[in-house]
Design a protein around this motif. Structure first.
Motif, PDB file in Angstrom:
ATOM      1  N   LEU A  50       0.836  -1.206   0.000  1.00 11.32           N
ATOM      2  CA  LEU A  50       0.000   0.000   0.000  1.00 11.32           C
ATOM      3  C   LEU A  50       0.871   1.256   0.000  1.00 11.32           C
ATOM      4  CD1 LEU A  50      -2.806  -0.993   2.535  1.00 11.32           C
ATOM      5  CD2 LEU A  50      -3.005  -0.834   0.046  1.00 11.32           C
ATOM      6  N   ILE A  51       1.935   1.251   0.780  1.00  9.49           N
ATOM      7  CA  ILE A  51       2.835   2.411   0.811  1.00  9.49           C
ATOM      8  C   ILE A  51       3.494   2.598  -0.550  1.00  9.49           C
ATOM      9  CG2 ILE A  51       4.976   3.307   1.800  1.00  9.49           C
ATOM     10  CD1 ILE A  51       4.173   2.047   4.452  1.00  9.49           C
ATOM     11  N   ASN A  52       3.944   1.509  -1.140  1.00 10.07           N
ATOM     12  CA  ASN A  52       4.576   1.595  -2.457  1.00 10.07           C
ATOM     13  C   ASN A  52       3.603   2.150  -3.494  1.00 10.07           C
ATOM     14  OD1 ASN A  52       6.863   0.877  -4.331  1.00 10.07           O
ATOM     15  ND2 ASN A  52       5.259  -0.398  -5.206  1.00 10.07           N
ATOM     16  N   GLU A  53       2.353   1.715  -3.424  1.00 10.76           N
ATOM     17  CA  GLU A  53       1.329   2.234  -4.341  1.00 10.76           C
ATOM     18  C   GLU A  53       1.111   3.727  -4.121  1.00 10.76           C
ATOM     19  OE1 GLU A  53      -3.436   1.576  -5.396  1.00 10.76           O
ATOM     20  OE2 GLU A  53      -2.378   0.159  -4.093  1.00 10.76           O
ATOM     21  N   GLU A 102       1.405   6.787  -6.846  1.00  9.35           N
ATOM     22  CA  GLU A 102       0.160   7.345  -7.386  1.00  9.35           C
ATOM     23  C   GLU A 102      -0.358   8.581  -6.669  1.00  9.35           C
ATOM     24  OE1 GLU A 102      -0.914   6.158 -10.090  1.00  9.35           O
ATOM     25  OE2 GLU A 102       0.315   4.366 -10.189  1.00  9.35           O
ATOM     26  N   ASN A 103       0.077   8.872  -5.456  1.00  9.01           N
ATOM     27  CA  ASN A 103      -0.522   9.953  -4.676  1.00  9.01           C
ATOM     28  C   ASN A 103      -0.401  11.298  -5.400  1.00  9.01           C
ATOM     29  OD1 ASN A 103       0.096  12.212  -2.386  1.00  9.01           O
ATOM     30  ND2 ASN A 103      -1.531  10.817  -1.774  1.00  9.01           N
ATOM     31  N   TYR A 104      -1.490  12.053  -5.432  1.00  9.84           N
ATOM     32  CA  TYR A 104      -1.519  13.309  -6.181  1.00  9.84           C
ATOM     33  C   TYR A 104      -0.733  14.416  -5.497  1.00  9.84           C
ATOM     34  CZ  TYR A 104      -4.980  11.276  -9.310  1.00  9.84           C
ATOM     35  OH  TYR A 104      -5.606  10.484 -10.227  1.00  9.84           O
ATOM     36  N   ASP A 105      -0.705  14.441  -4.182  1.00  9.20           N
ATOM     37  CA  ASP A 105       0.098  15.453  -3.477  1.00  9.20           C
ATOM     38  C   ASP A 105       1.574  15.284  -3.804  1.00  9.20           C
ATOM     39  OD1 ASP A 105      -2.078  16.645  -2.270  1.00  9.20           O
ATOM     40  OD2 ASP A 105      -1.978  15.389  -0.479  1.00  9.20           O
ATOM     41  N   LEU A 106       2.022  14.038  -3.892  1.00  9.79           N
ATOM     42  CA  LEU A 106       3.421  13.770  -4.216  1.00  9.79           C
ATOM     43  C   LEU A 106       3.719  14.157  -5.663  1.00  9.79           C
ATOM     44  CD1 LEU A 106       5.847  12.716  -2.689  1.00  9.79           C
ATOM     45  CD2 LEU A 106       5.335  10.421  -3.527  1.00  9.79           C
ATOM     46  N   LYS A 107       2.795  13.869  -6.563  1.00 12.61           N
ATOM     47  CA  LYS A 107       2.986  14.259  -7.967  1.00 12.61           C
ATOM     48  C   LYS A 107       3.020  15.778  -8.110  1.00 12.61           C
ATOM     49  CE  LYS A 107       0.963  10.133 -10.120  1.00 12.61           C
ATOM     50  NZ  LYS A 107      -0.108   9.608 -10.985  1.00 12.61           N
ATOM     51  N   ALA A 119      13.158  19.386  -0.922  1.00  9.91           N
ATOM     52  CA  ALA A 119      12.911  19.067   0.491  1.00  9.91           C
ATOM     53  C   ALA A 119      11.410  18.982   0.767  1.00  9.91           C
ATOM     54  CB  ALA A 119      13.557  20.122   1.385  1.00  9.91           C
ATOM     55  N   ALA A 120      10.637  19.873   0.138  1.00 10.49           N
ATOM     56  CA  ALA A 120       9.184  19.838   0.312  1.00 10.49           C
ATOM     57  C   ALA A 120       8.604  18.539  -0.224  1.00 10.49           C
ATOM     58  CB  ALA A 120       8.542  21.036  -0.393  1.00 10.49           C
ATOM     59  N   LYS A 121       9.144  18.075  -1.347  1.00 10.74           N
ATOM     60  CA  LYS A 121       8.678  16.802  -1.914  1.00 10.74           C
ATOM     61  C   LYS A 121       8.988  15.652  -0.966  1.00 10.74           C
ATOM     62  CE  LYS A 121       9.754  12.945  -4.512  1.00 10.74           C
ATOM     63  NZ  LYS A 121      10.787  11.913  -4.320  1.00 10.74           N
ATOM     64  N   ARG A 122      10.188  15.668  -0.361  1.00 12.58           N
ATOM     65  CA  ARG A 122      10.551  14.606   0.577  1.00 12.58           C
ATOM     66  C   ARG A 122       9.713  14.682   1.850  1.00 12.58           C
ATOM     67  NH1 ARG A 122      15.421  15.723   2.196  1.00 12.58           N
ATOM     68  NH2 ARG A 122      15.986  17.430   0.835  1.00 12.58           N
ATOM     69  N   ALA A 123       9.350  15.906   2.252  1.00  8.82           N
ATOM     70  CA  ALA A 123       8.465  16.060   3.410  1.00  8.82           C
ATOM     71  C   ALA A 123       7.088  15.482   3.118  1.00  8.82           C
ATOM     72  CB  ALA A 123       8.359  17.538   3.794  1.00  8.82           C
ATOM     73  N   VAL A 124       6.600  15.705   1.907  1.00  7.81           N
ATOM     74  CA  VAL A 124       5.313  15.124   1.506  1.00  7.81           C
ATOM     75  C   VAL A 124       5.398  13.601   1.506  1.00  7.81           C
ATOM     76  CG1 VAL A 124       3.685  14.880  -0.417  1.00  7.81           C
ATOM     77  CG2 VAL A 124       4.577  17.126   0.165  1.00  7.81           C
ATOM     78  N   GLN A 125       6.530  13.069   1.054  1.00  7.26           N
ATOM     79  CA  GLN A 125       6.708  11.614   1.026  1.00  7.26           C
ATOM     80  C   GLN A 125       6.726  11.034   2.440  1.00  7.26           C
ATOM     81  OE1 GLN A 125       9.754  10.143  -1.636  1.00  7.26           O
ATOM     82  NE2 GLN A 125      10.244   8.426  -0.295  1.00  7.26           N
ATOM     83  N   THR A 126       7.451  11.689   3.344  1.00  9.38           N
ATOM     84  CA  THR A 126       7.488  11.234   4.739  1.00  9.38           C
ATOM     85  C   THR A 126       6.107  11.262   5.366  1.00  9.38           C
ATOM     86  OG1 THR A 126       9.766  12.027   4.985  1.00  9.38           O
ATOM     87  CG2 THR A 126       8.511  11.694   6.988  1.00  9.38           C
ATOM     88  N   GLN A 127       5.388  12.364   5.121  1.00 12.74           N
ATOM     89  CA  GLN A 127       4.036  12.502   5.658  1.00 12.74           C
ATOM     90  C   GLN A 127       3.104  11.455   5.066  1.00 12.74           C
ATOM     91  OE1 GLN A 127       2.747  15.094   7.984  1.00 12.74           O
ATOM     92  NE2 GLN A 127       1.262  13.433   8.031  1.00 12.74           N
ATOM     93  N   LEU A 128       3.261  11.190   3.768  1.00 14.99           N
ATOM     94  CA  LEU A 128       2.399  10.217   3.093  1.00 14.99           C
ATOM     95  C   LEU A 128       2.585   8.820   3.672  1.00 14.99           C
ATOM     96  CD1 LEU A 128       0.435   9.463   0.802  1.00 14.99           C
ATOM     97  CD2 LEU A 128       2.426   9.212  -0.692  1.00 14.99           C
ATOM     98  N   LEU A 148      -8.239   6.061   3.125  1.00 13.87           N
ATOM     99  CA  LEU A 148      -7.012   5.411   2.680  1.00 13.87           C
ATOM    100  C   LEU A 148      -6.985   5.301   1.151  1.00 13.87           C
ATOM    101  CD1 LEU A 148      -4.375   4.083   3.353  1.00 13.87           C
ATOM    102  CD2 LEU A 148      -5.581   1.972   3.912  1.00 13.87           C
ATOM    103  N   SER A 149      -8.124   5.067   0.541  1.00 13.54           N
ATOM    104  CA  SER A 149      -8.194   5.003  -0.926  1.00 13.54           C
ATOM    105  C   SER A 149      -7.764   6.326  -1.548  1.00 13.54           C
ATOM    106  CB  SER A 149      -9.618   4.647  -1.374  1.00 13.54           C
ATOM    107  OG  SER A 149      -9.988   3.354  -0.955  1.00 13.54           O
ATOM    108  N   ILE A 150      -8.170   7.442  -0.933  1.00 11.91           N
ATOM    109  CA  ILE A 150      -7.789   8.750  -1.463  1.00 11.91           C
ATOM    110  C   ILE A 150      -6.283   8.946  -1.389  1.00 11.91           C
ATOM    111  CG2 ILE A 150      -7.976  11.234  -1.039  1.00 11.91           C
ATOM    112  CD1 ILE A 150     -10.873  10.714  -0.138  1.00 11.91           C
ATOM    113  N   LEU A 151      -5.654   8.510  -0.285  1.00 10.44           N
ATOM    114  CA  LEU A 151      -4.197   8.594  -0.185  1.00 10.44           C
ATOM    115  C   LEU A 151      -3.513   7.801  -1.287  1.00 10.44           C
ATOM    116  CD1 LEU A 151      -3.673   8.222   3.680  1.00 10.44           C
ATOM    117  CD2 LEU A 151      -3.437  10.302   2.319  1.00 10.44           C
ATOM    118  N   LEU A 152      -4.151   6.722  -1.716  1.00 11.47           N
ATOM    119  CA  LEU A 152      -3.587   5.857  -2.762  1.00 11.47           C
ATOM    120  C   LEU A 152      -4.009   6.295  -4.159  1.00 11.47           C
ATOM    121  CD1 LEU A 152      -4.270   2.411  -1.014  1.00 11.47           C
ATOM    122  CD2 LEU A 152      -2.161   3.753  -0.970  1.00 11.47           C
TER     123      LEU A 152
END
Length: 471
Positions: free
Chosen positions: A67-70, A74-79, A168-177, A254-258
């Motif tokens: 799920l984390i890998n997905e 796919e997460n839109y905030d990360l994109k 750094a902001a992208k990595r922060a989003v990844q950590t938060q995600l 959780l579906s929205i996060l994915l």
């Protein structure tokens, strides 16, 4: 004579460079502007930290790993964060291009008609000169600004800090995600467990109703006990729809996060989770190295620092060299016949009546720099507080589980004893049974929350230390 000229040139160049060094300042990373460690009640000297662990090593549940890998794919905030990096990268390329001269092509034709009356020619000269002329021109123009005071260099360093800040902001989003997915997943498992406990409790209470009816027929209990047992049964039953609603909402979140459409989530169970127990946090100074949001705040200060340097350069003259050359003629057919022209201009532009604007620009930049400094200091303190909170939450959850296990054992015995007394003794009534059963159900649901608190505290500590982006 030539050597004397070279000496004067070198001296002038050295003088300009020394003045330039006074105009712009060299950046130094700020330290923590408070006394002591940002970690509370700790004296840690070991630099080992779970922040350096890949998430697949921290979470042993393969379903959660997938799920984390997905989510990372796919997460839109990360994109969106990746696109901000692309935007900042383009800004940096633009600032680098400012060091190069510009080059433009020029192709134009100008047609002029003179007024015969305005020329005031004598009659004998009328018709000797054409009144209509067409000038054709083809050429190149270039312009170059000398970076004497560090204006372009400061702009480039500011753009570089902006690019690093976006990363750094992208990595922060990844950590938060990663933390959000893991916490949502564990919350879903806890809701499943609570639903199973409640459904089993409901089955037991349905059986209790039948038992009470049989005891009433045997004159062991009164009708009040039967009614109380039915009410106890419905008290458990009425909580099930809310639990199912919470499960549905948790699945949708959780579906929205994915980046999925809302739907069911494949998952394991709470009992299958094996928490990671070697929770090393490292020293507080590692937060600047590991926490992307702290790095983001520090780079924001760096960008504001360079913008202040940039604002200082507006008080000094700007040296610009422009050049133009090509061919020009009155007749197209003679365009390349001895029609070459060129010009080279070097100029200094010194602001005179714009000092008020330049002062305001500098004061604005300095205020933003100070604000960015405070933001950086706040981010460090917040990071330390989050680490402290997560550590304490984990320890509290572990401490509670031992006491909770003893409480459950005692309450299970209490339920069994009161039921037995109800059957064979008149010294108790169904109110005692009801109280003990309700206390047991509450304790079982609380034990699930204790387990959830332990798992989520590990996730929150991982995030607080800046884990998750070193994959």
């Amino acid at each position: 004579m030539i050597n004397k000229y070279k000496t004067h040139t070198l001296l002038a160049l050295a003088a300009v460079l020394s003045i330039s060094a006074c105009v712009t300042k060299k950046y130094q990373a700020p330290g923590l502007d408070v006394k002591g460690s940002v970690y509370r009640d700790t004296s840690i000297t070991d630099t080992a930290s779970i922040a350096n662990l890949p998430y697949k090593q921290l979470f042993n549940d393969t379903v959660l790993q997938n799920l984390i890998n997905e989510g990372l794919q796919e997460n839109y905030d990360l994109k969106t964060a990746v696109q901000r990096i692309n935007e900042a990268s383009a800004t940096l390329r633009q600032s680098k291009a400012a060091f190069l001269p510009s080059l433009s092509g020029v192709a134009q034709a100008t047609r002029n008609k003179q007024s015969l009356a305005a020329l005031n020619f004598p009659p004998e000269f009328v018709g000797a000169f054409p009144l209509v002329t067409t000038i054709s021109q083809l050429g190149l123009s270039t312009s170059w600004e000398a970076d004497i005071w560090g204006k372009l260099s400061s702009a480039k360093r500011s753009a570089l800090a902006g690019l690093l800040q976006s990363d750094a902001a992208k990595r922060a989003v990844q950590t938060q995600l990663i933390a959000n997915i893991a916490n949502s997943y564990y919350n879903l498992l806890a809701l499943d467990q609570q639903l199973r406990i409640t459904e089993q409790t409901l089955k037991n209470r349905v059986a209790d109703v039948e038992t009470m009816k049989a005891l009433k027929e045997s004159a062991v209990v009164t009708g009040a006990a039967v009614v109380q047992s039915e009410a106890n049964r419905y008290a458990a039953e009425v909580t099930i729809p809310d639990l199912k609603r919470s499960i549905r909402e948790a699945e949708n979140a959780l579906s929205i996060l994915l980046a999925r459409s809302p739907g069911a989530i494949k998952r394991s169970s709470l009992d299958e989770q094996k928490p990671y127990h070697d929770l090393q946090v490292g020293v507080a100074s590692q937060l600047l190295k590991n926490r992307p949001d702290v790095q983001q705040a520090e780079l924001g200060f760096r960008m504001a620092f360079e913008n202040t340097n940039l604002a200082r350069t507006y008080f000094y003259p700007q040296l610009t060299i422009t050049g133009q050359g090509g061919v020009s003629t009155l007749r197209i057919r003679n365009l390349f016949d001895n029609s070459i022209f060129y010009s080279v201009i070097g100029g200094l532009t010194q602001p005179i009546f714009s000092r008020g604007e330049n002062k305001a620009r500098l004061r604005t930049a300095q205020a933003r720099q100070q604000s960015a400094y405070y933001t950086f200091q706040q981010s460090l303190l917040t990071a330390g507080g989050e680490v402290s909170n997560a550590l304490y939450a984990y320890q509290a959850a572990v401490d509670k589980q031992g006491s909770r296990a003893n409480q459950l054992k005692a309450l299970e015995k209490a339920v069994d004893y009161t039921k037995e007394l109800l059957r064979y003794s008149s010294s108790t009534n169904y109110t005692d049974v009801l109280t003990s059963e309700q206390s047991l159900l509450t304790a079982k649901l609380s034990s699930v929350n204790d387990r959830l608190q332990e798992l989520q505290a590990i996730v929150n500590l991982y995030q607080a230390l800046g884990g998750g982006w070193k994959q």
